[in-house]
Motif scaffolding. Structure first.
Motif: not given
Length: 234
Positions: A47-48, A51, A54
């Motif tokens: 997830r990190e 991110s 992104t």
């Protein structure tokens, strides 16, 4: 024992490589659980990493829908090529102006490494060798590393990374045989010959040729499921 930050960095490096080499094709929906299982990282690390990707424009976060690889398009390719050519040209001009003999040696050495590295995977000539792709990056970086503007170099690094997805897709699509070694050699010779006008002209044509290949193939307008495979098998 690896720390959470080092695990996040490893997950980021792995996912970024998957995106840049098009193992994760443009537009692909990213299922975090699947990525964790396939790449061997924790949910938090993935997830990190997503991110961070992104924030760099490689991945899109969609509300209530999760993540997907940033799509490609003709409009983005044209814009990216134009901006990259402008920034790379400025970096090259300033590098030629500021570079010393040691810089010239680094440029020649980087070209020599690239020229001596096989471009294609031995058992699949439509695929780029990963070793060649890395040497290619070092060659282009060497050309401009005497540039005296840190901001121009930062922008140039960002644009190079964004362009790499497109370059990888162009490898199996070229209907004509490009003499890439000649293109690189001529840029190198004009650069160490301190001829910025010729060096920039050759560099721009080098970048535009890749764009023309992609535009003529219309692959930039195809959905992810029909993208050609563009990665090395290593």
């Amino acid at each position: 024992m690896k720390t959470s930050s080092s695990l996040t960095q490893a997950a980021y490096d792995a996912l970024r490589a998957e995106v840049l080499t098009c193992r994760l094709a443009p537009g692909t929906k990213l299922v975090i659980a699947d990525l964790c299982e396939r790449l061997g990282f924790s949910l938090g690390a993935v997830r990190e990493a997503l991110s961070r990707l992104t924030s760099e424009g490689f991945v899109i976060a969609e509300p209530q829908r999760g993540f997907r690889v940033s799509p490609i398009s003709e409009a983005e390719l044209r814009d990216l090529t134009e901006v990259r050519a402008d920034i790379e040209s400025q970096c090259l001009r300033r590098s030629i102006e500021a570079g010393d003999i040691a810089w010239e040696g680094r440029v020649v050495a980087a070209y020599h490494e690239l020229a001596r590295t096989p471009e294609r995977v031995a058992d699949d000539p439509e695929r780029n060798s990963e070793a060649w792709a890395q040497a290619h990056g070092r060659y282009h970086a060497a050309l401009v590393d005497a540039c005296d503007s840190a901001w121009l170099l930062r922008l140039r690094t960002l644009l190079y990374a964004q362009s790499e997805r497109y370059r990888r897709l162009s490898v199996p699509l070229a209907r004509q045989e490009r003499d890439l070694n000649r293109e690189h050699r001529e840029i190198m010779e004009a650069t160490i010959g301190r001829d910025p006008t010729r060096a920039v002209s050759l560099l721009r044509e080098h970048l535009l040729t890749t764009t023309r290949i992609l535009l003529s193939s219309q692959v930039v307008n195809q959905p992810a499921t029909t993208m050609p495979e563009a990665v090395s098998s290593s």
